[in-house]
Design a protein around this motif. Structure first.
Motif, mmCIF file in Angstrom:
data_model
loop_
_atom_site.group_PDB
_atom_site.id
_atom_site.type_symbol
_atom_site.label_atom_id
_atom_site.label_comp_id
_atom_site.label_asym_id
_atom_site.label_seq_id
_atom_site.Cartn_x
_atom_site.Cartn_y
_atom_site.Cartn_z
ATOM 1 N N SER A 1 -0.007 9.756 -8.620
ATOM 2 C CA SER A 1 -0.076 8.351 -7.666
ATOM 3 C C SER A 1 1.280 8.075 -7.305
ATOM 4 N N VAL A 2 1.071 7.184 -6.309
ATOM 5 C CA VAL A 2 2.472 6.856 -5.599
ATOM 6 C C VAL A 2 2.347 5.335 -5.753
ATOM 7 N N THR A 3 3.320 4.852 -6.163
ATOM 8 C CA THR A 3 3.619 3.179 -6.378
ATOM 9 C C THR A 3 4.967 2.918 -5.726
ATOM 10 N N THR A 4 5.024 2.006 -4.811
ATOM 11 C CA THR A 4 6.417 1.659 -4.274
ATOM 12 C C THR A 4 6.685 0.171 -4.757
ATOM 13 N N ILE A 5 7.765 -0.100 -5.056
ATOM 14 C CA ILE A 5 8.290 -1.867 -5.308
ATOM 15 C C ILE A 5 9.667 -1.962 -4.497
ATOM 16 N N VAL A 6 9.493 -2.964 -4.025
ATOM 17 C CA VAL A 6 10.555 -3.269 -2.854
ATOM 18 C C VAL A 6 11.212 -4.605 -3.606
ATOM 19 N N LEU A 7 12.503 -4.691 -3.459
ATOM 20 C CA LEU A 7 13.370 -5.931 -3.924
ATOM 21 C C LEU A 7 13.371 -6.831 -2.827
ATOM 22 N N ASN A 8 12.576 -8.009 -2.975
ATOM 23 C CA ASN A 8 12.787 -9.252 -1.912
ATOM 24 C C ASN A 8 13.611 -10.351 -2.589
ATOM 25 N N ASP A 9 14.784 -10.516 -2.351
ATOM 26 C CA ASP A 9 15.609 -11.340 -2.916
ATOM 27 C C ASP A 9 15.956 -10.855 -4.380
ATOM 28 N N THR A 10 15.540 -11.739 -5.374
ATOM 29 C CA THR A 10 15.607 -11.107 -6.590
ATOM 30 C C THR A 10 14.530 -10.816 -7.263
ATOM 31 N N ALA A 11 13.465 -10.690 -6.331
ATOM 32 C CA ALA A 11 11.956 -10.259 -7.236
ATOM 33 C C ALA A 11 11.543 -8.926 -6.528
ATOM 34 N N TRP A 12 11.024 -8.127 -7.529
ATOM 35 C CA TRP A 12 10.242 -7.026 -7.102
ATOM 36 C C TRP A 12 8.667 -7.189 -6.724
ATOM 37 N N THR A 13 8.254 -6.524 -5.585
ATOM 38 C CA THR A 13 7.014 -6.660 -5.352
ATOM 39 C C THR A 13 6.412 -5.407 -5.006
ATOM 40 N N TYR A 14 5.110 -5.163 -4.905
ATOM 41 C CA TYR A 14 4.537 -3.993 -4.491
ATOM 42 C C TYR A 14 4.290 -3.885 -3.159
ATOM 43 N N SER A 15 4.725 -2.800 -2.509
ATOM 44 C CA SER A 15 4.124 -2.337 -1.302
ATOM 45 C C SER A 15 3.140 -1.498 -1.182
ATOM 46 N N LEU A 16 3.011 -0.544 -2.415
ATOM 47 C CA LEU A 16 1.987 0.299 -2.582
ATOM 48 C C LEU A 16 1.673 0.505 -4.014
ATOM 49 N N TYR A 17 0.395 0.454 -4.301
ATOM 50 C CA TYR A 17 0.082 0.706 -5.906
ATOM 51 C C TYR A 17 -0.723 1.833 -6.246
ATOM 52 N N ASP A 18 -0.519 2.595 -6.929
ATOM 53 C CA ASP A 18 -1.393 3.794 -7.595
ATOM 54 C C ASP A 18 -2.094 4.235 -6.698
ATOM 55 N N CYS A 19 -1.547 4.800 -5.496
ATOM 56 C CA CYS A 19 -2.243 5.275 -4.309
ATOM 57 C C CYS A 19 -2.254 6.700 -4.520
ATOM 58 N N ILE A 20 -3.554 7.396 -4.220
ATOM 59 C CA ILE A 20 -3.598 8.839 -4.392
ATOM 60 C C ILE A 20 -4.569 9.206 -3.379
ATOM 61 N N LYS A 21 -4.240 8.709 -2.103
ATOM 62 C CA LYS A 21 -4.900 9.021 -0.839
ATOM 63 C C LYS A 21 -4.730 10.652 -0.432
ATOM 64 N N HIS A 22 -3.696 11.206 -0.918
ATOM 65 C CA HIS A 22 -3.337 12.533 -0.701
ATOM 66 C C HIS A 22 -4.337 13.475 -1.434
ATOM 67 N N LEU A 23 -4.881 13.094 -2.364
ATOM 68 C CA LEU A 23 -5.902 13.918 -3.312
ATOM 69 C C LEU A 23 -7.301 13.785 -3.053
ATOM 70 N N GLU A 24 -7.519 12.905 -1.737
ATOM 71 C CA GLU A 24 -8.713 12.525 -1.361
ATOM 72 C C GLU A 24 -9.258 13.657 -0.820
ATOM 73 N N VAL A 25 -8.713 14.565 -0.020
ATOM 74 C CA VAL A 25 -9.112 15.732 0.598
ATOM 75 C C VAL A 25 -9.754 16.777 -0.459
ATOM 76 N N THR A 26 -9.242 16.748 -1.664
ATOM 77 C CA THR A 26 -9.642 17.697 -2.846
ATOM 78 C C THR A 26 -10.860 17.214 -3.474
ATOM 79 N N GLU A 27 -11.274 15.789 -3.234
ATOM 80 C CA GLU A 27 -12.074 15.431 -4.207
ATOM 81 C C GLU A 27 -13.389 15.100 -3.310
ATOM 82 N N SER A 28 -13.546 15.297 -2.073
ATOM 83 C CA SER A 28 -14.712 15.418 -1.210
ATOM 84 C C SER A 28 -15.631 16.531 -1.306
#
Length: 195
Positions: free
Chosen positions: A168-195
């Motif tokens: 899974s891919v999770t991206t965090i971004v530093l906004n001023d002094t706090a981290w926020t998610y721009s992507l969380y636990d994403c596995i869209k790359h695996l969906e081709v194998t699950e269908s």
């Protein structure tokens, strides 16, 4: 803007067996290598300033597959990205632990790393990367439980970071002094194998 994209390593036989991995040097299995190849193709569409990995074998194998696809070698390995140290229970299943130490084994001192210790090293890694490489786009290959604890610490949210999936891919971004998610636990790359 500093961002860190975390990728959990591909699946291993230990994952399937619910065997405590900890700092063991177990490899990816065939499915794990396929997952790593799929996430690598996904990540190849982006530019990465810095590429870091845990030094444990399953993470290194995942990182090597990604490196070949994104055409960027791992810049360095960081032991802070390792999975939880499972102490005496490393490489065991629940049934084996019960057989060896009894049903109340979890009440014994198994010399395991604590969640607090993992959160501290996760925060240390993230803060150092933000300080050393401001404004950079960082890619890091790591482990599920460690990453979950790190995210709980950074986001100050106990509901996050639960059962993050392999590659899974999770991206965090530093906004001023706090981290926020721009992507969380994403596995869209695996969906081709699950269908």
């Amino acid at each position: 803007m500093t961002s860190i994209t975390f990728v959990r390593h591909g699946i291993t036989d230990h994952n399937i067996e619910n065997r405590a991995q900890g700092h063991t040097q177990n490899p990816l299995n065939e499915t794990g290598r396929m997952q790593a190849a799929l996430v690598a193709k996904r990540l190849a569409g982006e530019h990465w300033d810095l590429f870091i990995s845990s030094d444990l074998r399953r993470a290194r194998e995942t990182a090597d597959i990604i490196a070949a696809e994104i055409k960027k070698p791992v810049d360095f390995y960081d032991v802070r990205l390792r999975e939880m140290d499972r102490g005496k229970i490393a490489d065991t299943t629940e049934a084996e632990r019960v057989q060896r130490w009894g049903a109340r084994w979890h009440e014994l001192d198994m010399e395991q790393e604590t969640d607090e210790m993992m959160r501290a090293r996760g925060r240390s890694f993230v803060e150092e990367m933000a300080a050393r490489f401001p404004g950079q786009k960082i890619l890091a290959v790591t482990h599920g439980y460690f990453l979950g604890q790190t995210l709980k610490e950074l986001m100050q949210d106990e509901s996050t970071g639960v059962k993050l999936r392999n590659t899974s891919v999770t991206t965090i971004v530093l906004n001023d002094t706090a981290w926020t998610y721009s992507l969380y636990d994403c596995i869209k790359h695996l969906e081709v194998t699950e269908s």
